[in-house]
Scaffold this motif. Structure first.
Motif, PDB file in Angstrom:
ATOM      1  N   THR A 194       0.846  -1.191   0.000  1.00 31.26           N
ATOM      2  CA  THR A 194       0.000   0.000   0.000  1.00 31.26           C
ATOM      3  C   THR A 194       0.875   1.232   0.000  1.00 31.26           C
ATOM      4  O   THR A 194       1.953   1.243   0.580  1.00 31.26           O
ATOM      5  N   GLU A 195       0.401   2.239  -0.690  1.00 27.28           N
ATOM      6  CA  GLU A 195       1.138   3.498  -0.753  1.00 27.28           C
ATOM      7  C   GLU A 195       0.596   4.501   0.259  1.00 27.28           C
ATOM      8  O   GLU A 195       1.092   5.618   0.355  1.00 27.28           O
ATOM      9  N   LYS A 196      -0.435   4.121   1.007  1.00 24.25           N
ATOM     10  CA  LYS A 196      -1.032   5.039   1.973  1.00 24.25           C
ATOM     11  C   LYS A 196      -0.070   5.249   3.142  1.00 24.25           C
ATOM     12  O   LYS A 196       0.653   4.342   3.530  1.00 24.25           O
ATOM     13  N   PRO A 197      -0.073   6.460   3.718  1.00 20.36           N
ATOM     14  CA  PRO A 197       0.856   6.727   4.825  1.00 20.36           C
ATOM     15  C   PRO A 197       0.533   5.885   6.058  1.00 20.36           C
ATOM     16  O   PRO A 197      -0.628   5.548   6.306  1.00 20.36           O
ATOM     17  N   LEU A 198       1.569   5.556   6.801  1.00 24.50           N
ATOM     18  CA  LEU A 198       1.402   4.770   8.024  1.00 24.50           C
ATOM     19  C   LEU A 198       0.648   5.596   9.074  1.00 24.50           C
ATOM     20  O   LEU A 198       0.873   6.800   9.224  1.00 24.50           O
ATOM     21  N   ILE A 244     -11.886   5.608  18.131  1.00 25.74           N
ATOM     22  CA  ILE A 244     -12.507   6.730  17.405  1.00 25.74           C
ATOM     23  C   ILE A 244     -11.604   7.192  16.265  1.00 25.74           C
ATOM     24  O   ILE A 244     -12.066   7.445  15.137  1.00 25.74           O
ATOM     25  N   HIS A 245     -10.313   7.301  16.552  1.00 24.90           N
ATOM     26  CA  HIS A 245      -9.357   7.725  15.526  1.00 24.90           C
ATOM     27  C   HIS A 245      -9.306   6.725  14.377  1.00 24.90           C
ATOM     28  O   HIS A 245      -9.291   7.109  13.197  1.00 24.90           O
ATOM     29  N   GLU A 246      -9.277   5.424  14.693  1.00 27.75           N
ATOM     30  CA  GLU A 246      -9.195   4.392  13.652  1.00 27.75           C
ATOM     31  C   GLU A 246     -10.420   4.412  12.750  1.00 27.75           C
ATOM     32  O   GLU A 246     -10.312   4.207  11.534  1.00 27.75           O
ATOM     33  N   LYS A 247     -11.587   4.643  13.333  1.00 27.09           N
ATOM     34  CA  LYS A 247     -12.815   4.724  12.533  1.00 27.09           C
ATOM     35  C   LYS A 247     -12.739   5.886  11.561  1.00 27.09           C
ATOM     36  O   LYS A 247     -13.127   5.786  10.386  1.00 27.09           O
ATOM     37  N   ARG A 248     -12.186   7.012  12.039  1.00 22.72           N
ATOM     38  CA  ARG A 248     -12.048   8.195  11.188  1.00 22.72           C
ATOM     39  C   ARG A 248     -11.035   7.957  10.067  1.00 22.72           C
ATOM     40  O   ARG A 248     -11.266   8.345   8.917  1.00 22.72           O
ATOM     41  N   VAL A 249      -9.925   7.290  10.404  1.00 22.41           N
ATOM     42  CA  VAL A 249      -8.899   7.001   9.391  1.00 22.41           C
ATOM     43  C   VAL A 249      -9.458   6.095   8.298  1.00 22.41           C
ATOM     44  O   VAL A 249      -9.244   6.323   7.107  1.00 22.41           O
ATOM     45  N   GLU A 250     -10.193   5.061   8.720  1.00 20.68           N
ATOM     46  CA  GLU A 250     -10.750   4.122   7.736  1.00 20.68           C
ATOM     47  C   GLU A 250     -11.799   4.796   6.860  1.00 20.68           C
ATOM     48  O   GLU A 250     -11.877   4.548   5.660  1.00 20.68           O
ATOM     49  N   LYS A 251     -12.614   5.663   7.460  1.00 24.98           N
ATOM     50  CA  LYS A 251     -13.615   6.397   6.673  1.00 24.98           C
ATOM     51  C   LYS A 251     -12.963   7.310   5.651  1.00 24.98           C
ATOM     52  O   LYS A 251     -13.488   7.531   4.561  1.00 24.98           O
ATOM     53  N   PHE A 260     -11.301  -0.551  11.896  1.00 23.65           N
ATOM     54  CA  PHE A 260     -12.550  -0.553  12.656  1.00 23.65           C
ATOM     55  C   PHE A 260     -13.517  -1.583  12.092  1.00 23.65           C
ATOM     56  O   PHE A 260     -14.281  -2.209  12.833  1.00 23.65           O
ATOM     57  N   SER A 261     -13.486  -1.786  10.776  1.00 26.15           N
ATOM     58  CA  SER A 261     -14.372  -2.771  10.145  1.00 26.15           C
ATOM     59  C   SER A 261     -14.061  -4.181  10.651  1.00 26.15           C
ATOM     60  O   SER A 261     -14.959  -5.025  10.763  1.00 26.15           O
ATOM     61  N   LEU A 262     -12.793  -4.458  10.977  1.00 26.48           N
ATOM     62  CA  LEU A 262     -12.416  -5.759  11.532  1.00 26.48           C
ATOM     63  C   LEU A 262     -12.984  -5.910  12.936  1.00 26.48           C
ATOM     64  O   LEU A 262     -13.531  -6.958  13.294  1.00 26.48           O
ATOM     65  N   LEU A 263     -12.887  -4.855  13.736  1.00 25.71           N
ATOM     66  CA  LEU A 263     -13.406  -4.886  15.100  1.00 25.71           C
ATOM     67  C   LEU A 263     -14.924  -5.006  15.129  1.00 25.71           C
ATOM     68  O   LEU A 263     -15.494  -5.475  16.111  1.00 25.71           O
ATOM     69  N   SER A 264     -15.592  -4.562  14.072  1.00 22.59           N
ATOM     70  CA  SER A 264     -17.049  -4.589  14.052  1.00 22.59           C
ATOM     71  C   SER A 264     -17.616  -5.967  13.684  1.00 22.59           C
ATOM     72  O   SER A 264     -18.811  -6.202  13.817  1.00 22.59           O
TER      73      SER A 264
END
Length: 450
Positions: A194-198, A244-251, A260-264
């Motif tokens: 993935t090229e997305k930032p860490l 909360i932060h992870e949900k925002r990052v994934e969105k 967050f989708s894994l946790l759900s």
């Protein structure tokens, strides 16, 4: 995905098994030399215990983070980095000029050792055919358990032969060098790419929340209860902010450290509960040697013979759990492990009096633990996750197991100290945990969540 044509599944399993054994051996080895190490640096026993506590904290922090990094940057690369970190930490421990330096070196060791089992497991789930995964994961789990048993004995032998605790850590160096060289030559690389930032913010929030929570838990039995409780609360608050932060990052179409989708997913949440319960399962096993000495009144020099069948049974259980996971699936294997665990701890609660019944009960408990801790939980976690999240999923389950292994011993110790029948109550509590494993297994199977 990058591949290496010279790679062999047998080589991969061999290298990961050696790495898991080396990392697992280390904490058992040091338990033999805690007094010697404390005396050599002129520190109290309470300070000396931090060589184990800090290692535990480092493993708890590293497992979910390393799992994610291995998904992102490649399992071969992270395996070599982890082994190198563990080897460097081992050298630094052996050369420590003072106790603070030693603690820092132990933390470096933990950051290296904590991810080896996770990387090996996710590598197996990503590269081996489904019908072979259970057996390979069972080997890793069995080696993990075997190292915990061999560690204290090997530590005593090394200390007796050399008279120096430093050699307990220097023996890691040739093994680490071998694993780095052959890992580079024989492992194939696997990564989603993935090229997305860490997700640096998420990584820091997760790491600090785990550190704060686990520190608070490990200090609960000290005099400063309010101090410990404060750290636990801070850890929980930071973890909430992390979610909360992870949900925002994934969105925002980013690359979260824990999706967050894994946790759900219900299947993954139940697997996390099983991970927590497996830590409690292991905690019940931990108290069996003390039960032999304090309740059955077996002399210390003979107690080792009494618990040997249990240790062997755990190794057999890990292998059996792997084979059954391949043949009948991980969910049914969890159910069988729960039944065997309930039987073993149930016997401890009501019927154990002499050597024969003790061997039967402890062997059943060992087999149940081995079956649960080996292949099935890792396969359940892997089945809940996409290819790019397998390492993350395994690391998170491992973290929950570590939390269980930190919380439940404190609870069990409270039961033992509370009354004369404390051990029976403790084993009954462990039986309830095994029963919960059984119930969750039945629920996952009935709802066909995996």
């Amino acid at each position: 995905m990058t591949t290496n044509r010279s790679a062999s599944p047998k080589w991969a399993i061999t290298l990961f098994t050696m790495g898991v054994f080396m990392a697992g051996l280390d904490n058992g080895i040091i338990s033999t030399a805690l007094t010697t190490i404390s005396d050599s640096f002129h520190v109290s026993a309470a300070w000396g215990a931090w060589t184990v506590t800090l290692y535990t904290l480092g493993i708890a922090i590293s497992t979910p983070v390393i799992g994610k990094l291995s998904d992102r940057y490649g399992r071969k690369r992270l395996f070599i980095i982890e082994i190198a970190l563990f080897g460097i930490g081992s050298v630094l421990v052996a050369l420590s000029p003072n106790f603070i330096f030693l603690l820092v070196a132990r933390f470096i060791q933990a950051l290296g050792g904590g991810g080896i089992f996770i990387i090996g497991s996710s590598y197996i789930l990503s590269t081996l055919p489904k019908e072979s995964q259970g057996k390979a994961l069972g080997m890793l789990g069995g080696m993990h358990g075997l190292s915990a048993v061999i560690g204290p004995n090997l530590g005593a032998v090394i200390l007796g032969l050399t008279g120096s605790w430093q050699w307990m850590f220097l023996i890691n160096i040739p093994i680490a060098i071998f694993l780095i060289i052959f890992g580079f030559l024989k492992l194939e690389e696997t990564k989603a790419g993935t090229e997305k930032p860490l997700d640096i913010t998420g990584t820091l929030l997760l790491s600090i929340s785990i550190l704060s929570f686990m520190y608070g838990i490990t200090q609960l039995d000290s005099d400063s209860f309010v101090h410990s409780l404060l750290f636990i609360i801070v850890g929980l608050i930071l973890f909430t902010l992390f979610i909360i932060h992870e949900k925002r990052v994934e969105k925002g179409d980013g690359d979260p450290i824990l999706a967050f989708s894994l946790l759900s997913k219900l299947s993954f949440k139940l697997t996390l509960v099983l991970g927590l319960l497996s830590g409690g399962f292991l905690a019940g096993i931990i108290f069996i040697p003390a039960y032999v000495e304090q309740v059955l009144l077996v002399p210390v020099e003979q107690a080792g013979y009494w618990v040997t069948p249990m240790a062997l049974a755990a190794g057999v259980g890990a292998g059996l759990g792997g084979v059954l996971s391949d043949k009948i699936g991980p969910v049914k294997t969890v159910i069988i492990a729960g039944v065997i665990g309930v039987s073993g701890f149930g016997l401890f609660s009501f019927l154990v009096e002499g050597f024969l019944m003790f061997v039967v009960a402890s062997s059943l408990a060992g087999i149940g633990l081995g079956m649960l801790m080996g292949a099935p939980l890792n396969m359940l976690a892997g089945a809940s996750a996409d290819e790019s999240e397998k390492g993350t999923a395994l690391g998170t389950v491992s973290l929950l197991r570590q939390i269980g292994l930190t919380i439940f011993p404190a609870l069990f110790a409270g039961l033992i100290a509370g009354s004369k029948s404390g051990y029976s109550q403790m084993f009954f509590a462990a039986m309830v945990l095994a029963l919960l494993v059984l119930i969750i297994g039945f629920y996952i199977n009935r709802k066909k969540l995996i």
